[in-house]
Design an enzyme around this catalytic site. Sequence first.
Site, PDB file in Angstrom:
ATOM      1  N   GLY A   1     -18.509 116.656 -46.064  1.00 36.87           N
ATOM      2  CA  GLY A   1     -19.036 115.729 -44.834  1.00 36.87           C
ATOM      3  C   GLY A   1     -19.585 116.332 -43.613  1.00 36.87           C
TER       4      GLY A   1
ATOM      5  N   ASP B   1      -8.533 113.033 -39.925  1.00 38.48           N
ATOM      6  CA  ASP B   1      -8.008 111.637 -40.437  1.00 38.48           C
ATOM      7  C   ASP B   1      -6.368 111.863 -40.449  1.00 38.48           C
ATOM      8  OD1 ASP B   1      -7.438 109.099 -41.325  1.00 38.48           O
ATOM      9  OD2 ASP B   1      -8.222 109.758 -43.374  1.00 38.48           O
TER      10      ASP B   1
ATOM     11  N   ASP C   1     -19.490 110.008 -46.365  1.00 37.52           N
ATOM     12  CA  ASP C   1     -19.914 109.266 -47.571  1.00 37.52           C
ATOM     13  C   ASP C   1     -18.833 108.503 -47.909  1.00 37.52           C
ATOM     14  OD1 ASP C   1     -18.106 111.646 -48.608  1.00 37.52           O
ATOM     15  OD2 ASP C   1     -18.813 110.818 -50.628  1.00 37.52           O
TER      16      ASP C   1
ATOM     17  N   ARG D   1     -24.773 109.295 -47.042  1.00 39.42           N
ATOM     18  CA  ARG D   1     -24.619 110.534 -45.995  1.00 39.42           C
ATOM     19  C   ARG D   1     -26.007 110.679 -45.238  1.00 39.42           C
ATOM     20  NH1 ARG D   1     -20.452 113.849 -47.955  1.00 39.42           N
ATOM     21  NH2 ARG D   1     -20.245 114.081 -50.249  1.00 39.42           N
TER      22      ARG D   1
HETATM   23  P1  5GP Z   1      -7.825 114.727 -43.650  1.00 40.05           P
HETATM   24  O1  5GP Z   1      -7.327 115.889 -44.426  1.00 40.05           O
HETATM   25  O2  5GP Z   1      -7.775 114.570 -42.124  1.00 40.05           O
HETATM   26  O3  5GP Z   1      -7.087 113.412 -44.017  1.00 40.05           O
HETATM   27  O4  5GP Z   1      -9.228 114.082 -44.227  1.00 40.05           O
HETATM   28  C1  5GP Z   1     -10.312 114.574 -43.690  1.00 40.05           C
HETATM   29  C2  5GP Z   1     -11.354 114.301 -44.575  1.00 40.05           C
HETATM   30  O5  5GP Z   1     -11.297 113.078 -45.146  1.00 40.05           O
HETATM   31  C3  5GP Z   1     -12.657 114.318 -43.872  1.00 40.05           C
HETATM   32  O6  5GP Z   1     -13.121 115.827 -43.562  1.00 40.05           O
HETATM   33  C4  5GP Z   1     -13.448 113.296 -44.584  1.00 40.05           C
HETATM   34  O7  5GP Z   1     -14.236 114.015 -45.680  1.00 40.05           O
HETATM   35  C5  5GP Z   1     -12.489 112.554 -45.263  1.00 40.05           C
HETATM   36  N1  5GP Z   1     -12.432 111.103 -44.372  1.00 40.05           N
HETATM   37  C6  5GP Z   1     -11.417 110.801 -43.726  1.00 40.05           C
HETATM   38  N2  5GP Z   1     -11.566 109.529 -43.158  1.00 40.05           N
HETATM   39  C7  5GP Z   1     -12.802 109.234 -43.278  1.00 40.05           C
HETATM   40  C8  5GP Z   1     -13.681 108.168 -43.178  1.00 40.05           C
HETATM   41  O8  5GP Z   1     -13.290 107.217 -42.599  1.00 40.05           O
HETATM   42  N3  5GP Z   1     -14.761 108.056 -43.984  1.00 40.05           N
HETATM   43  C9  5GP Z   1     -15.333 109.055 -44.521  1.00 40.05           C
HETATM   44  N4  5GP Z   1     -16.551 109.091 -45.325  1.00 40.05           N
HETATM   45  N5  5GP Z   1     -14.614 110.125 -44.858  1.00 40.05           N
HETATM   46  C10 5GP Z   1     -13.229 110.331 -44.366  1.00 40.05           C
HETATM   47 MG    MG Z   2     -14.482 116.614 -44.503  1.00 41.89          MG
END
Ligand code: 5GP
Ligand code: MG
Length: 180
Positions: A45, A107, A163, A169
């Site tokens: 991403g 996130d 995405d 993207r």
């Molecule tokens: P975490 O491990 O912090 O929960 O997630 C991080 C990854 O989840 C990010 O790098 C991303 O790839 C994906 N992600 C989290 N929230 C979003 C969002 O709102 N949109 C998208 N497209 N991907 C997200």
């Molecule tokens: Mg990511």
Amino acid sequence: MSAPGRRQIDVVFSADEIARRVEEIAADIARREGRELFVIVVLKGSFVFAADLIRALDRAGVEARVDFITLSSYGKESASSGEVRLARDVSDDVRGRSVMIVDDILDTGRTLRFARDLMIDRGAATVRTCVLLDKPSNRVVDIAADHVGFTVGNQFVVGYGLDLGHLYRGLSYIGVLRQP
Ligand code: 5GP
Ligand code: MG
């Protein structure tokens, strides 16, 4: 006019806003961190953000080595599976280096913590973190990024590298999909 099947997207951060913010982040990194960084881009991403950030860092006088790591926590759906997998490792040694981990969005925090712990375990001299977006409302793991572009609410965003099922993207802005 939008093509049939293409969903409408409401802009959250425009291309101009993102470009301005990326310059500010780079200036901030140049001021607060060393002038030599080992930038580790968390794929997939963050590849668009990283492409702009490393050039802004160069303009700001930071000499960056750049490498990539592929971590995945999401499947095809937009809900976190809770588990982080190392799909592709960096190719260079991080020992003794000033590492800057670059990710698209913070996130739950699982991905960034996994990446940070991995680099600390491997003997990086320092490990700092930079994310374009921070979604604090969804945090599961206690972690904060050192450099943050924008804070977003609890919404699923796409564009500028982010995405949904590998779509969107290439948008030059960040937005939310309108309900069909
Ligand atoms: P975490 O491990 O912090 O929960 O997630 C991080 C990854 O989840 C990010 O790098 C991303 O790839 C994906 N992600 C989290 N929230 C979003 C969002 O709102 N949109 C998208 N497209 N991907 C997200
Ligand atoms: Mg990511």
